[in-house]
Scaffold this motif. Structure first.
Motif, PDB file in Angstrom:
ATOM      1  N   SER A  36       0.853  -1.181   0.000  1.00  0.00           N
ATOM      2  CA  SER A  36       0.000   0.000   0.000  1.00  0.00           C
ATOM      3  C   SER A  36       0.892   1.236   0.000  1.00  0.00           C
ATOM      4  CB  SER A  36      -0.899  -0.009   1.239  1.00  0.00           C
ATOM      5  OG  SER A  36      -0.098  -0.007   2.415  1.00  0.00           O
ATOM      6  N   GLY A  37       0.301   2.340  -0.368  1.00  0.00           N
ATOM      7  CA  GLY A  37       1.086   3.576  -0.379  1.00  0.00           C
ATOM      8  C   GLY A  37       1.983   3.715  -1.585  1.00  0.00           C
ATOM      9  N   ALA A  38       1.715   2.972  -2.663  1.00  0.00           N
ATOM     10  CA  ALA A  38       2.566   3.055  -3.854  1.00  0.00           C
ATOM     11  C   ALA A  38       2.549   4.452  -4.468  1.00  0.00           C
ATOM     12  CB  ALA A  38       2.121   2.028  -4.893  1.00  0.00           C
ATOM     13  N   PHE A  39       1.446   5.222  -4.245  1.00  0.00           N
ATOM     14  CA  PHE A  39       1.323   6.563  -4.805  1.00  0.00           C
ATOM     15  C   PHE A  39       1.581   7.657  -3.776  1.00  0.00           C
ATOM     16  CE2 PHE A  39      -1.094   3.857  -7.555  1.00  0.00           C
ATOM     17  CZ  PHE A  39      -0.909   4.370  -8.826  1.00  0.00           C
ATOM     18  N   THR A  40       1.461   7.326  -2.503  1.00  0.00           N
ATOM     19  CA  THR A  40       1.478   8.369  -1.472  1.00  0.00           C
ATOM     20  C   THR A  40       2.646   8.258  -0.507  1.00  0.00           C
ATOM     21  OG1 THR A  40      -0.041   7.002  -0.167  1.00  0.00           O
ATOM     22  CG2 THR A  40      -1.015   8.706  -1.564  1.00  0.00           C
ATOM     23  N   ARG A  41       3.407   7.175  -0.554  1.00  0.00           N
ATOM     24  CA  ARG A  41       4.523   7.000   0.362  1.00  0.00           C
ATOM     25  C   ARG A  41       5.838   6.969  -0.391  1.00  0.00           C
ATOM     26  NH1 ARG A  41       2.682   7.797   5.616  1.00  0.00           N
ATOM     27  NH2 ARG A  41       0.732   6.675   5.923  1.00  0.00           N
ATOM     28  N   SER A  42       6.894   7.429   0.255  1.00  0.00           N
ATOM     29  CA  SER A  42       8.225   7.407  -0.354  1.00  0.00           C
ATOM     30  C   SER A  42       8.599   5.963  -0.705  1.00  0.00           C
ATOM     31  CB  SER A  42       9.240   7.980   0.639  1.00  0.00           C
ATOM     32  OG  SER A  42      10.532   7.915   0.111  1.00  0.00           O
ATOM     33  N   PRO A  43       9.244   5.754  -1.885  1.00  0.00           N
ATOM     34  CA  PRO A  43       9.785   6.753  -2.815  1.00  0.00           C
ATOM     35  C   PRO A  43       8.871   7.079  -3.982  1.00  0.00           C
ATOM     36  CG  PRO A  43      10.691   4.620  -3.344  1.00  0.00           C
ATOM     37  CD  PRO A  43       9.739   4.403  -2.197  1.00  0.00           C
ATOM     38  N   ALA A  44       7.543   7.163  -3.768  1.00  0.00           N
ATOM     39  CA  ALA A  44       6.642   7.562  -4.843  1.00  0.00           C
ATOM     40  C   ALA A  44       6.987   8.974  -5.315  1.00  0.00           C
ATOM     41  CB  ALA A  44       5.200   7.499  -4.351  1.00  0.00           C
ATOM     42  N   ARG A  45       6.836   9.215  -6.613  1.00  0.00           N
ATOM     43  CA  ARG A  45       7.208  10.514  -7.183  1.00  0.00           C
ATOM     44  C   ARG A  45       6.007  11.171  -7.867  1.00  0.00           C
ATOM     45  NH1 ARG A  45      11.797  13.123  -6.332  1.00  0.00           N
ATOM     46  NH2 ARG A  45      12.084  13.605  -8.516  1.00  0.00           N
ATOM     47  N   ALA A  46       4.834  11.081  -7.227  1.00  0.00           N
ATOM     48  CA  ALA A  46       3.622  11.610  -7.840  1.00  0.00           C
ATOM     49  C   ALA A  46       3.748  13.096  -8.154  1.00  0.00           C
ATOM     50  CB  ALA A  46       2.426  11.363  -6.919  1.00  0.00           C
ATOM     51  N   ARG A  47       4.364  13.855  -7.252  1.00  0.00           N
ATOM     52  CA  ARG A  47       4.470  15.297  -7.456  1.00  0.00           C
ATOM     53  C   ARG A  47       5.568  15.675  -8.444  1.00  0.00           C
ATOM     54  NH1 ARG A  47       2.278  14.274  -2.800  1.00  0.00           N
ATOM     55  NH2 ARG A  47       0.638  15.626  -1.949  1.00  0.00           N
ATOM     56  N   ALA A  48       6.303  14.707  -8.898  1.00  0.00           N
ATOM     57  CA  ALA A  48       7.283  14.954  -9.962  1.00  0.00           C
ATOM     58  C   ALA A  48       6.699  14.653 -11.337  1.00  0.00           C
ATOM     59  CB  ALA A  48       8.532  14.101  -9.732  1.00  0.00           C
ATOM     60  N   GLY A  49       5.423  14.204 -11.356  1.00  0.00           N
ATOM     61  CA  GLY A  49       4.758  13.974 -12.629  1.00  0.00           C
ATOM     62  C   GLY A  49       4.642  12.518 -13.024  1.00  0.00           C
ATOM     63  N   TYR A  50       5.100  11.586 -12.195  1.00  0.00           N
ATOM     64  CA  TYR A  50       5.005  10.170 -12.530  1.00  0.00           C
ATOM     65  C   TYR A  50       5.121   9.336 -11.263  1.00  0.00           C
ATOM     66  CZ  TYR A  50      10.046   9.976 -11.772  1.00  0.00           C
ATOM     67  OH  TYR A  50      11.293  10.044 -11.189  1.00  0.00           O
TER      68      TYR A  50
END
Length: 447
Positions: A36-50
């Protein structure tokens, strides 16, 4: 204008929290466990565009209200790809610890760097307070994969710990790092403040004349001696232990680029002979790009080693008495040459904006060693190929590879080829010298 999420559609945008839940639901039956947290926890880079999901880079979008979202269809496609991956939990690859393992070539810094992340987390797990801070509310994932569920720890001699992951997961994470690198390279540049000239952050250098180099035009010139053959035929295992060797090396100019000060003694790991003093940059350029102990990625820098600056590098490699006498290269370099040069016509291509370009990333592995040439076999493959990942291009016996190299060397660098040959075998020991242990990479002694 952002697209609203419509009931029943799979191509609309969903929030990152919803994407986390969807990713978990879709991959429940996958052979590779996800976190879980693949989009919201480190090292997710959602705010970098991907965001990295398995081997895929999924784009994220900032909606009108300032929140980040992701296309639902992309999450579903990434989950389908991951669910199709088979995994043998007994087929393990060592992932650490290594002492200064050769890093994979990178065109630029990428945030995943999964080997370094795994190493850092595992080495830090011995500190209870640090481990507790990290574990609270922080799932362990890389590209959405819960690698900790798959980690295998082994102990040698009751003391030394080693860590292993299934080969399928290692390849997935390699593919994720490659996908991220491609994304960063092709993504449109972000708007930022005034550009800073790259050269302004570098130390000023005076023109190089007569083997002298300065870091400040007004500072004193530092004389650098050009390297001749002062260390030819010397064993690294003996020379490296002599007091004052490092100070002596620093007085030479790099034997390859001939401009920067030398910092290290480059040596052949197969025969144990010193090649020459080189600078850190050239030493890194020369080192094979290992994925595993018998598997290397043939990266773009081999264009320089075998084509644009081939004469300089071939001359450098043949400073080793053993390689020169046998008119060959160390096994990892010969394998890279076979993939890059001898099998060049076999590599598939695909359409590109300006004609066609080679497909995927070249990779070469081998069984056996140069000490048993009859049983040594080189396998050249293409990773990340749209028509089939890990596609095998050729299997070349070691002796055939050396024969091809002999012919190519005579044509490419005739002066180097003329200095080599079996007439110099009298200078070599009747038995192979013990392999010099590579203290910067445990388990990679042959290379």
């Amino acid at each position: 204008m952002s697209e609203r999420v419509m009931p029943g559609r799979t191509d609309g945008l969903i929030t990152l929290a919803a994407a986390d839940a969807l990713w978990g639901d879709l991959t429940t039956g996958s052979a590779v466990p996800t976190a879980s947290g693949a989009f919201t926890r480190s090292p997710a880079r959602a705010r970098a565009g991907y965001v990295l999901l398995g081997s895929r880079a999924v784009a994220t979008v900032r909606t009108g209200d300032g929140q980040w979202s992701v296309p639902e269809g992309e999450v579903r496609r990434a989950a389908a790809e991951l669910n199709a991956v088979g995994m043998d939990r007994q087929d393990l690859v060592r992932v650490g610890p290594f002492r200064g393992t050769p890093g994979q070539e990178r065109d630029g810094e990428t945030p995943l760097l999964w080997r370094q992340r795994v190493k850092g987390e595992l080495q830090g797990s011995g500190d209870p307070e640090r481990a507790a801070r990290r574990e609270v509310g922080r799932p362990s994932h890389l590209a959405g994969i819960d690698w900790r569920q798959l980690l295998v720890e082994q102990t040698r001699g009751g003391a030394q710990r080693t860590w292993w992951l299934p080969r399928a997961v290692v390849r997935l994470l390699d593919a994720a790092e490659h996908a991220e690198k491609q994304w960063v390279r092709t993504a449109p540049p972000r708007r930022a403040g005034p550009a800073v000239t790259e050269a302004s952050s570098l130390p000023r250098q005076a023109p190089e004349t007569g083997g002298r180099r300065t870091t400040d035009p007004e500072g004193p010139a530092v004389p650098l001696r050009p390297y001749g053959k002062e260390l030819e035929g010397r064993l690294y295992s003996v020379l490296s232990r002599k007091p004052g060797t490092s100070r002596k090396v620093a007085g030479w100019a790099c034997a390859v680029c001939r401009t920067a000060p030398a910092t290290v003694l480059d040596h052949c790991h197969e025969h144990g002979y010193v090649r020459a003093p080189v600078c850190q940059s050239c030493n890194t350029q020369e080192r094979p790009d290992h994925l595993y102990s018998n598997d290397i990625r043939v990266a773009n820098r081999y264009e320089r080693l075998f084509l644009t600056d081939a004469d300089d590098w071939l001359r450098h490699w043949h400073r080793c008495t053993g390689c020169r006498a046998r008119t060959t290269l160390p096994l990892p370099h010969l394998a890279a040459w076979t993939a890059r040069i001898a099998c060049r016509s076999l590599r598939p291509t695909h359409r590109a904006p300006r004609g066609r370009k080679p497909c995927g990333v070249l990779r070469v592995s081998w069984t056996g060693s140069q000490n048993a040439p009859r049983s040594c076999l080189l396998t050249v493959a293409v990773d990340f190929c749209p028509s089939g990942e890990h596609r095998v291009l050729a299997r070349v016996p070691y002796r055939e590879a050396t024969e091809r190299f002999h012919a190519w060397l005579a044509e490419t660098a005739p002066a180097v080829a003329a200095a080599a040959g079996p007439d110099r075998l009298d200078d070599l020991p009747t038995r192979f010298r013990p392999v010099v242990v590579d203290t910067s990479g445990e388990g990679l002694e042959l290379f």
